[in-house]
Scaffold this motif. Sequence first.
Motif, PDB file in Angstrom:
ATOM      1  N   LYS A 156      -8.528   3.610  -4.721  1.00 60.86           N
ATOM      2  CA  LYS A 156      -7.263   2.888  -4.863  1.00 60.86           C
ATOM      3  C   LYS A 156      -7.060   1.876  -3.729  1.00 60.86           C
ATOM      4  O   LYS A 156      -6.354   0.883  -3.889  1.00 60.86           O
ATOM      5  CB  LYS A 156      -6.098   3.879  -4.865  1.00 60.86           C
ATOM      6  N   ILE A 157      -7.693   2.157  -2.592  1.00 62.85           N
ATOM      7  CA  ILE A 157      -7.516   1.289  -1.427  1.00 62.85           C
ATOM      8  C   ILE A 157      -8.503   0.130  -1.444  1.00 62.85           C
ATOM      9  O   ILE A 157      -8.122  -1.040  -1.254  1.00 62.85           O
ATOM     10  CB  ILE A 157      -7.689   2.106  -0.126  1.00 62.85           C
ATOM     11  N   VAL A 164       1.282   5.575   5.962  1.00 57.51           N
ATOM     12  CA  VAL A 164       0.819   4.195   5.781  1.00 57.51           C
ATOM     13  C   VAL A 164       1.596   3.362   6.781  1.00 57.51           C
ATOM     14  O   VAL A 164       2.824   3.275   6.711  1.00 57.51           O
ATOM     15  CB  VAL A 164       1.077   3.677   4.351  1.00 57.51           C
ATOM     16  N   ILE A 177      -4.113   4.027   7.056  1.00 57.99           N
ATOM     17  CA  ILE A 177      -3.700   4.941   5.993  1.00 57.99           C
ATOM     18  C   ILE A 177      -4.327   6.298   6.286  1.00 57.99           C
ATOM     19  O   ILE A 177      -5.540   6.405   6.439  1.00 57.99           O
ATOM     20  CB  ILE A 177      -4.161   4.429   4.615  1.00 57.99           C
ATOM     21  N   VAL A 229      -8.604   8.368  -3.732  1.00 54.45           N
ATOM     22  CA  VAL A 229      -7.696   7.503  -2.958  1.00 54.45           C
ATOM     23  C   VAL A 229      -8.457   6.321  -2.374  1.00 54.45           C
ATOM     24  O   VAL A 229      -7.949   5.191  -2.344  1.00 54.45           O
ATOM     25  CB  VAL A 229      -6.998   8.321  -1.851  1.00 54.45           C
ATOM     26  N   SER A 283       0.277  10.368  -2.094  1.00 53.11           N
ATOM     27  CA  SER A 283      -1.116  10.750  -1.837  1.00 53.11           C
ATOM     28  C   SER A 283      -1.532  10.463  -0.401  1.00 53.11           C
ATOM     29  O   SER A 283      -2.538  10.991   0.073  1.00 53.11           O
ATOM     30  CB  SER A 283      -2.055  10.030  -2.806  1.00 53.11           C
ATOM     31  N   ALA A 284      -0.762   9.628   0.309  1.00 54.11           N
ATOM     32  CA  ALA A 284      -1.040   9.328   1.716  1.00 54.11           C
ATOM     33  C   ALA A 284      -0.059  10.060   2.611  1.00 54.11           C
ATOM     34  O   ALA A 284       1.106  10.244   2.258  1.00 54.11           O
ATOM     35  CB  ALA A 284      -0.949   7.824   1.958  1.00 54.11           C
ATOM     36  N   ARG A 306       1.680   1.620  -3.585  1.00 52.88           N
ATOM     37  CA  ARG A 306       0.477   1.867  -4.385  1.00 52.88           C
ATOM     38  C   ARG A 306      -0.017   3.310  -4.246  1.00 52.88           C
ATOM     39  O   ARG A 306      -0.475   3.916  -5.220  1.00 52.88           O
ATOM     40  CB  ARG A 306      -0.615   0.893  -3.943  1.00 52.88           C
ATOM     41  N   LEU A 307       0.082   3.859  -3.043  1.00 52.05           N
ATOM     42  CA  LEU A 307      -0.476   5.190  -2.785  1.00 52.05           C
ATOM     43  C   LEU A 307       0.547   6.314  -2.925  1.00 52.05           C
ATOM     44  O   LEU A 307       0.181   7.455  -3.194  1.00 52.05           O
ATOM     45  CB  LEU A 307      -1.093   5.237  -1.388  1.00 52.05           C
ATOM     46  N   MET A 331       0.818  -1.212   0.000  1.00 51.00           N
ATOM     47  CA  MET A 331       0.000   0.000   0.000  1.00 51.00           C
ATOM     48  C   MET A 331       0.854   1.266   0.000  1.00 51.00           C
ATOM     49  O   MET A 331       0.452   2.289  -0.577  1.00 51.00           O
ATOM     50  CB  MET A 331      -0.956   0.000   1.199  1.00 51.00           C
ATOM     51  N   LEU A 360      -4.853  10.475   5.330  1.00 50.26           N
ATOM     52  CA  LEU A 360      -4.837  11.531   4.320  1.00 50.26           C
ATOM     53  C   LEU A 360      -5.112  12.861   5.028  1.00 50.26           C
ATOM     54  O   LEU A 360      -5.662  12.871   6.137  1.00 50.26           O
ATOM     55  CB  LEU A 360      -5.921  11.297   3.265  1.00 50.26           C
TER      56      LEU A 360
END
Length: 505
Positions: free
Chosen positions: A443-444, A416, A431, A440, A412-413, A408-409, A405, A433
């Motif tokens: 995406k999760i 994590v 996660i 987002v 944007s996070a 992957r993120l 993750m 934000l």
Amino acid sequence: MQQILQRASSTARTSRTLIIQQVQRLLSTQLEFTKDRYNIDRGKFGTLDDTHYGYFEDLLGKDRVIRDPEECEAYNVDWVKNVKGMSKCILKPKTTHEVSAILKFCNTHNLAVCPQGGNTGLVGGSVPVFDEIVLSTTLMNQIISVDDISGAVVCQSGCILETLDSHLAKYDLMVPLDLGAKASCNIGGNVSTNAGGLRLLRYGNLHGSVLGLEAVKADGDVVDCLSTLRKDNTGYHLKHMFIGSEGTLGVVTKVALQCPTRPKATNVAFLGTNSFQNVLKTFRKSKHSLSEVLSSFELIDAQSLNVVTKHFGKQCPISQHPFYILIETHGSNATHDEEKLHSFLAETMSDGVVLDGTVSSDPSKIADIWQLRETITAALQHDGYVFKYDFSIPIKTFYSIVEIMRERLGESAVTVCGYGHIGDSNLHLNITLKEYSEEVHGKIEPFVYQYTSQMRGSVSAEHGIGFRKSKYLQYSKSASAIGLMKSLKQMMDPKGILNPYKVLP
């Protein structure tokens, strides 16, 4: 010594409660209604009118029928500020008879009900989605009996976990469950969600400690399974229908628990290591070297610890490492346990598996170390919006989802991180934000659930399904199993008034 330990623990938990309250005040932005964020249609339930309010006030008295919008607000929002309902009526019964009368009336008039205990859940199971009546069990807080020989305790479902544990200390007993939310969660809610907690490694799953319970069905019928016997093999084990059902099959009103003897000696070790593989090696070694006294084995990654030290000013007692391990032992001989723990630490450090560590039996230091673990959830709230996940994943691939993750993120996070109970393969993936983002979110989910399913894990280890995970139940349960659950729901609650929109897809 035990009294000192209890006082230190109570002080730590009071501090943690104040931290949580501080976080909640800081989250001042207007939370979107759950029904709007998730585009949910209201069920075909009745709407409250003056006749309904009149019945409730005659039954409970006006002081236990909450209608003030400002006072209702606390019951409409979960404590991590992720979901928000619209209830205009909070009912606060004190007895099983009152719960029975409320549910019978609501069932007759097709009024939806959301059972609520301490409201410490993390999957939206304890707050309404629309305008369901909130049935709060917080005034059902009587401890009915304690058998100091068998260790059986009987209490109402609204007993606060910490209060119950403190009462049991007088009998040299303890609740076989410990949670970060101990100062506010209710035992009925713990049973209804089959909560896991910090010491499952030593004391087992909660459902194994529940001797019996009393619950009220949707139509007001009281199901009395309040046995205090450890062996009661008479027909179907009906209590298990209510354990973990999250108030969708009935409202738990009383609980009988098997409680272990309180440990005479408690020790904690806080260790640092440079890889997850070394965490696993340390766990394997601890099972051999500390087997009879090992009560907890917790993983904390560097990112999880960083949010605690950053937002709450806590100090890490050892040097910085990618991974930290918190080990606790419960035993009856302090000298014996300390020797075992020090020997274990010396061996793991000489092998290069553990790079740094500290061991303590001092109650205040133990409380400080545990706060590093137990305040992670509250600290993460300071980052902004938090996506919280609670998985059981086979231990060899336990941490992989965190690393996946992060990649992957990307940026944007904010954070994590992963922490949790290595002893029972229970990972808490978090996660954060700065603010909620639908992009987002996409995406999760459902990616994290699909991955967990591919690893043959469970989408919920101890938090339950609630509202937020109901559509992902399919990743852990077969179609036939979900079909049977729906059949049970239809049989127990034909009108669907109990905690609607929860658990079942």
